[in-house]
Design a protein around this motif. Structure first.
Motif: not given
Length: 323
Positions: A75-86
């Motif tokens: 989809g077209g939702t942009p990604i966000k900045a930050g630190e993410f737990r995968i």
């Protein structure tokens, strides 16, 4: 020839179907991460940048494959900045949803009520996820609480938030203070609140302890608070032994056994409840208090009553083998 052409066509269709299946399956299949990992997406990073970071961290098998699938299915939702737990084994689909959702990791540093500034300094300096140097903050300038921070954030920035929180709270509470207080300035309130904080860990007692000290100040009596003896010796760290007679008699800017009035400055960073207690002290005639052996204190209006309470306290300590 026609049969050979049909075979080639069928093989081609089968290969195309397999490729299509792998492309779709690769979007939802488990990823390669063997354990939870964290990925930092910088401000302004593109989806292509994120794909490379994910490959470098081991969250995806291929940056190009992740990027292509994300463009097709994401989809077209942009990604966000930050630190993410995968999470371990997260699929391409799960990872993109995490980056688009913007729910970043929360890191906390906690400053307990009554922690002296030297220990605040040591706690911040010991946190290897923060960067840069700081000086020991002014005593009483930090509001005890839990503070969120980003990995790699300067220690000075985190400390600045702690001190801004204290400034804001003191201004608010001072404006709402009770009338006719013995403390005449916000700084005096913090000094007395730091003593209250160190004298009792029982929240319901704090207004009464503040009331006792307010009564003593009005009568020009020495506060005689043991923590003020310890502060100039250890800067607020635990003494680790009993107080010596020479230390009780020591004359300095903090020892309230050798001076009348408030000490030179705070002896710790008081929490909100202790500040409130000083600004809204209990109405009491008590001038003395001593430990009750159960974690709290017994209060007395007269020296005679206090001596009896002290006698009982020593009996408790003897029964425990402390004397």
């Amino acid at each position: 020839m026609r049969s050979l052409g049909c075979v080639i066509l069928l093989v081609g269709l089968a290969v195309a179907a397999f490729i299509a299946f792998r492309f779709v399956h690769g979007w939802t299949e488990d990823g390669p991460a063997p354990r939870d990992i964290s990925v930092v997406v910088p401000e302004g990073a593109t989806l292509s940048d994120a794909a490379v970071l994910l490959k470098q961290s081991g969250a995806v098998r291929s940056a190009d494959a992740f990027l292509t699938r994300a463009k097709v299915f994401g989809g077209g939702t942009p990604i966000k900045a930050g630190e993410f737990r995968i999470p371990a084994g997260a699929s391409n689909k799960d990872i993109l949803r995490i980056l688009q959702g913007g729910k970043t990791l929360t890191r906390l540093v906690t400053i307990p009520e009554g922690m002296p500034s030297i220990l605040v300094y040591e706690r911040l300096m010991a946190n290897d996820e923060l960067t840069g140097d700081i000086k020991v903050p002014e005593e009483g300038s930090v509001l005890p609480d839990s503070y969120a921070f980003d990995k790699g954030e300067p220690r000075a920035a985190v400390l600045g938030r702690m001190q801004a929180a204290m400034d804001g709270l003191v201004k608010k509470l001072w404006a709402e203070r009770a009338p006719d207080l013995v403390v005449k300035t916000p700084r005096e309130a913090i000094i007395l609140a730091s003593i209250v904080e160190k004298e009792t860990a029982v929240p319901r007692e704090r207004p009464t302890v503040a009331g006792v000290y307010a009564n003593r100040l009005r009568k020009n009596m020495m506060l005689q608070a043991d923590p003020t003896i310890i502060y100039p010796i250890t800067r607020g760290k635990p003494l680790g032994r009993r107080i010596r007679k020479s230390e009780i008699a020591a004359v300095n800017d903090y020892n309230t056994y050798a001076m009348v009035g408030l000490p030179k400055g705070p002896i710790a960073n008081p929490g909100q409840l202790s500040i409130l207690a000083v600004l809204h002290p209990a109405k009491t005639n008590a001038l003395y208090f001593v430990a009750d052996g159960k974690g709290g204190h017994i209060f007395a209006d007269t020296y005679q009553q206090h001596n009896e309470n002290v006698r009982k306290w020593f009996e408790i300590r003897r029964a425990r083998g402390e004397l």
